[in-house]
Design a protein around this motif. Structure first.
Motif, PDB file in Angstrom:
ATOM      1  N   GLY A  57       4.901  -3.471  -2.238  1.00 35.31           N
ATOM      2  CA  GLY A  57       4.919  -2.271  -1.801  1.00 35.31           C
ATOM      3  C   GLY A  57       3.926  -1.037  -1.958  1.00 35.31           C
ATOM      4  N   THR A  58       4.210   0.046  -1.960  1.00 33.53           N
ATOM      5  CA  THR A  58       3.211   1.186  -2.223  1.00 33.53           C
ATOM      6  C   THR A  58       3.462   1.332  -3.734  1.00 33.53           C
ATOM      7  N   LYS A  75      -1.773  -5.605   1.637  1.00 40.64           N
ATOM      8  CA  LYS A  75      -0.605  -6.235   0.926  1.00 40.64           C
ATOM      9  C   LYS A  75      -0.087  -7.458   1.904  1.00 40.64           C
ATOM     10  N   ASP A 123       8.951  -7.288   0.725  1.00 45.70           N
ATOM     11  CA  ASP A 123       8.165  -6.476   1.177  1.00 45.70           C
ATOM     12  C   ASP A 123       8.692  -5.106   1.459  1.00 45.70           C
ATOM     13  N   GLU A 124       7.912  -4.003   1.423  1.00 49.09           N
ATOM     14  CA  GLU A 124       8.444  -2.473   1.423  1.00 49.09           C
ATOM     15  C   GLU A 124       9.469  -2.411   0.474  1.00 49.09           C
ATOM     16  N   THR A 142      -0.942   2.082   1.282  1.00 51.25           N
ATOM     17  CA  THR A 142      -0.623   1.729   2.674  1.00 51.25           C
ATOM     18  C   THR A 142      -1.869   1.216   3.406  1.00 51.25           C
ATOM     19  N   ASN A 143      -1.824  -0.037   4.226  1.00 53.41           N
ATOM     20  CA  ASN A 143      -2.830  -0.718   4.978  1.00 53.41           C
ATOM     21  C   ASN A 143      -3.826  -0.827   4.148  1.00 53.41           C
TER      22      ASN A 143
END
Length: 304
Positions: free
Chosen positions: A189-190, A68, A154-155, A64-65
């Protein structure tokens, strides 16, 4: 003191007042480090890829952060610079380009996914109360007619929030989109995103994973810090690669580029406000910034 450290296109900022320089610093700043450049090249290659039965896809994975979303936004600006200048926000930009970029809904509900996609292609109001079977073919026809060449989701790790059956149903839809439209799909995503795609062997074989890892000390990190110096309109040179400074930034930001950016930006703003006009170790230590771990510790103390 090093001279000519600022990019030539930004030197005029040094003649502006403090508020104007601070405003520039607070905007999104693109730092073209090598791994990000590789990602842009892969996206560009996919966009130009000729249609074939089995299109190549890309899975961009990072904590995260860690850059991306900035990578995707930079890719769009590079492809459509004129539109990017004339349109107000990202959503407007994506409505008017052959690249459709959307965010995965909180769970893999297929109808909700299609409705989110339809909103992005301005094809929503007439069908929001319809069944999937009635609007699904029209969505594909609309995308073909408007020559959509790439779909970015995304996500994508939100797939894992659904039941096993929902996950399978959505992954089948993802595979069908690629087969029907013959366009590359980019999922972002992660690390959980990789687990979601890997759960379907056919999809796993179609998606090339591309990781944006956490930062570590070394030549690449030194180049990153030097790039920051070149885009921050400070009147004096900041030697961010001085050992104690670079180590402090890396540890404090926990290797996450979004955190590193926040720390350096706040330091640059403080350097302007205090009149120091450069970043050193003592100024960094006085910045109002807490690392992710520190923020979690503060929160946990407050709720106990």
């Amino acid at each position: 003191m090093k001279q000519n450290y600022l990019l030539p296109s930004l030197k005029h900022f040094l003649e502006l007042n403090d508020d104007a320089r601070i405003n520039h610093i607070e905007k999104d700043l693109w730092i073209g480090y090598p791994r990000a450049q590789q990602g842009l090249e892969k996206l560009h290659h996919l966009l130009l890829h000729p249609k074939r039965t089995r299109m190549p896809n890309l899975l961009i994975v990072s904590p995260t952060n860690n850059g991306k979303t900035m990578l995707i936004q930079k890719f769009f600006r590079d492809q459509f610079p004129d539109r990017a200048k004339n349109l107000v926000d990202e959503e407007d930009m994506l409505l008017e380009s052959p690249i459709v970029s959307m965010q995965m809904p909180p769970n893999p509900d297929v109808k909700r996914f299609y409705l989110s996609l339809m909103q992005k292609i301005d094809f929503y109001k007439s069908y929001k109360n319809s069944t999937i079977s009635s609007f699904e073919p029209r969505v594909y026809q609309f995308m073909k007619t408007h020559k959509v060449r790439m779909l970015i989701i995304d996500e994508i790790h939100n797939v894992l929030a659904g039941t096993y059956r929902q996950q399978l149903e959505f992954l089948n839809v993802l595979r069908y989109i690629g087969n029907e439209l013959k366009i590359p799909i980019v999922c972002v995503g992660t690390k959980e995103a990789y687990l979601a795609i890997r759960s379907d062997p056919q999809l796993e074989n179609r998606f090339e994973p591309f990781a944006l890892p956490l930062w570590r000390s070394g030549s690449n990190f030194e180049a990153l810090l030097e790039s920051f110096v070149s885009v921050l309109p400070l009147k004096k040179y900041s030697n961010l690669n001085q050992t104690d400074i670079s180590e402090y930034i890396l540890v404090k930001g926990e290797g996450i580029i979004g955190e590193i950016v926040t720390l350096i930006k706040r330091a640059a703003i403080l350097a302007i406000k205090t009149g120091q006009e450069y970043i050193d170790k003592s100024l960094l230590e006085s910045v109002d910034y807490h690392s992710p771990s520190e923020r979690r510790q503060v929160f946990e103390r407050e709720i106990v």
